[in-house]
Design a protein around this motif. Sequence first.
Motif, PDB file in Angstrom:
ATOM      1  N   ALA A  48       1.218  -1.100   0.319  1.00 33.36           N
ATOM      2  CA  ALA A  48      -0.004   0.428  -0.247  1.00 33.36           C
ATOM      3  C   ALA A  48       0.727   1.002   0.422  1.00 33.36           C
ATOM      4  CB  ALA A  48      -1.192  -0.090   1.219  1.00 33.36           C
ATOM      5  N   ASN A  49       0.337   2.500  -0.159  1.00 30.54           N
ATOM      6  CA  ASN A  49       1.101   3.177  -0.225  1.00 30.54           C
ATOM      7  C   ASN A  49       0.789   4.281   0.836  1.00 30.54           C
ATOM      8  OD1 ASN A  49      -0.568   6.647  -1.113  1.00 30.54           O
ATOM      9  ND2 ASN A  49      -1.818   5.077  -1.048  1.00 30.54           N
ATOM     10  N   ARG A  50       1.562   4.799   1.283  1.00 33.88           N
ATOM     11  CA  ARG A  50       1.607   5.619   2.648  1.00 33.88           C
ATOM     12  C   ARG A  50       0.582   6.328   2.671  1.00 33.88           C
ATOM     13  NH1 ARG A  50       6.800   3.692   2.707  1.00 33.88           N
ATOM     14  NH2 ARG A  50       8.203   5.926   2.647  1.00 33.88           N
ATOM     15  N   ASP A  51      -0.684   6.485   3.348  1.00 31.54           N
ATOM     16  CA  ASP A  51      -1.764   7.550   2.882  1.00 31.54           C
ATOM     17  C   ASP A  51      -1.372   8.732   3.449  1.00 31.54           C
ATOM     18  OD1 ASP A  51      -4.042   6.379   1.261  1.00 31.54           O
ATOM     19  OD2 ASP A  51      -3.290   4.504   2.676  1.00 31.54           O
ATOM     20  N   GLU A  52      -1.022   8.484   4.884  1.00 30.09           N
ATOM     21  CA  GLU A  52      -0.651   9.430   6.549  1.00 30.09           C
ATOM     22  C   GLU A  52       0.646  10.078   5.845  1.00 30.09           C
ATOM     23  OE1 GLU A  52      -0.353   6.517   6.367  1.00 30.09           O
ATOM     24  OE2 GLU A  52      -1.150   5.384   7.473  1.00 30.09           O
TER      25      GLU A  52
END
Lengths: 347, 347
Positions: free
Chosen positions: B173-177
């Motif tokens: 996943a991408n680091r949404d934060e």
Amino acid sequence: MASLTTSVAQRRRAGRRPTIHDVAEAAGVSKSAVSLAIRNQRGVSEATREHILQVAQELGYRSNVWARSLVQGRTGLIGILLQDLGNSYHRDVTAGVEDAAVANDLRLVIGHGRRDAKRLQGELDSLLALGVEGVVIVSSWVPPQYLERIGRRVPLVVVGRLPHRVPGVDTVANRDEEGAKQAVEHLIGLGHTRIAHLTGSARPAAMHRRGAFSEVMRRTFPDVDPQVEGPEQLEAAIKYLVFQIQQEKGAPTAVFTQNDRVAADLVGACLDAGLNLPEQLSIVGYDNSSVCQMLRPQLTTVDQPRARMGELALEMLRERIAGRTDDKHITIAPKLVVRDSTAAPRG
Amino acid sequence: MASLTTSVAQRRRAGRRPTIHDVAEAAGVSKSAVSLAIRNQRGVSEATREHILQVAQELGYRSNVWARSLVQGRTGLIGILLQDLGNSYHRDVTAGVEDAAVANDLRLVIGHGRRDAKRLQGELDSLLALGVEGVVIVSSWVPPQYLERIGRRVPLVVVGRLPHRVPGVDTVANRDEEGAKQAVEHLIGLGHTRIAHLTGSARPAAMHRRGAFSEVMRRTFPDVDPQVEGPEQLEAAIKYLVFQIQQEKGAPTAVFTQNDRVAADLVGACLDAGLNLPEQLSIVGYDNSSVCQMLRPQLTTVDQPRARMGELALEMLRERIAGRTDDKHITIAPKLVVRDSTAAPRG
DNA sequence: AGATTGTTGTGGAACGTTCCACAACTGTTT
DNA sequence: AAACAGTTGTGGAACGTTCCACAACAATCT
């Protein structure tokens, strides 16, 4: 050699999928009985069927599709070959095919060309290797002679326009001429006289739209030479159009584009140049894709009944698989959808 | 009964696919020799191999995948389960998976949920029935307990955020934060202080973006309560936002949206209301989807390395298939892409 | 010359399923 | 009682491929 026997052993170990034999053994019946039970065929009593199904459930048994299709000689697989998943036209056709496939107990396998003719052919090969019983092709990029060759081995239906008819291959398409006519007549009805056509392709569908545009224009304004730009140097053509309009010297007041994608580019260029839409330029697209409603102004466009076309394609494919041998070509009427990108010319 | 024997007879008649036996007979060798030749294995001389291949070519022989995988116990098939093909994020991830699959001699089968949780599960079942050796899931809509159950039978990698970790299932996943942080800090850097967040989902990825938004805001402006709208009644929330801005009473001067889709809706509503963008409102999206460059102003957004994520997912899946049993969770850094929809606030 | 190794090729047994002829019952009709 | 029909179930032969043990032969080494 040791490694080979080991790998077989591994396969046979714990994690192995349960087979019909396992179920038969566990249920205390023959494998034939299990086969009948899981396929819901007569030949076993209701009581034993239920017993077998329960045992199968407990074991997590799932019948092996290949073994089945190997002996039955059919796979229940239908292929769909797409030129470009990014295009909502292709996507909606796919949805139609898919719904019809599900309704007919067929499984759909997607092959995706990703706008690359070479890859497209590779994907078609893959589909055939998988043993599909027929293929719906949503692309005009497969060379006719290749199409004809493949068509001899497996039923083929093309959604869209081909350069020419291919023996053994069915088609379903919208009547591009009719759609183009509606678009141009809509503009004429609004009072436009200087209408240009902008195209990004020389493929059959695009050429039909262009042809119908020219014809309507020539018929309505016999002494004006209708302006057609593209398909080569599309970007430059757009720049030139915008420039013409800024100069106001007899520039087009309306443009009919080959599809929504081109229309979106044109809209962008106009807005970047500070033009007012639709006051300074009316624009009509083709496809009614999802961008139409995202753009401002929302795009007037020509809609094709895409899902319906997909359904029809699968229907025709099923007929072919069932044995029809004569070619069939269906065309569907497109329909103009008026939104905010078209208005009467100024003055 | 007659009809059954007939159907077998039909199958055996003319149009039947040539088998390895036919090639063997025509080439005057054993079927084993043909098998070795077409698989490019040693055990036949170069001369006979060429001869066999030529005969096979002439007969149009194509090896039957089902029979092969039946005996080999593997199919070479990888599944990818998509939530929504219409979303270019999903499409680009798919492209990455596909490229990696081709490079590893695996075939990709697409399952398409079409934004319907029920259909999504059905498609997953279909993929399993087809015998895929592993599945890449691009969706957070598959219930975790279901995921866990399936994960015990077949390797699973999820692209995206799950509500929580699921034993036996890998994720990338991408680091949404991090992406949200970049977006908000970009706006703050431009001088904005009244920044709102607009979300259309309560799924994990959306919640992480929202959480990071709130955190950055609270840390930077401790005495302002950051405004978050949605996910329910998103349309009303957009209307309200536009209304606030028209009143100019301490309205937000910038909005960070959960994704490009929401951003596009917001842009449309603003333009419909006659607002000037980005002067009256700066907007940042998330995903860097294809609409970003079609809209005017072109959308500032956060880009995820989508194709790369797809490649990584397939890599992890292959490890799983090869026997890895410990869970692996990879995260990737997203990156802000500045375009025209953000500017310093007025005044 | 005999033993050893390598190369090229073969036939039969799997793989997991469906199909089919037939067997063993149980009723029903003549 | 014999003949027939229907139901329920069985075992073996396919389907098209790969795997594997082994055979035939040639080349090389003792």
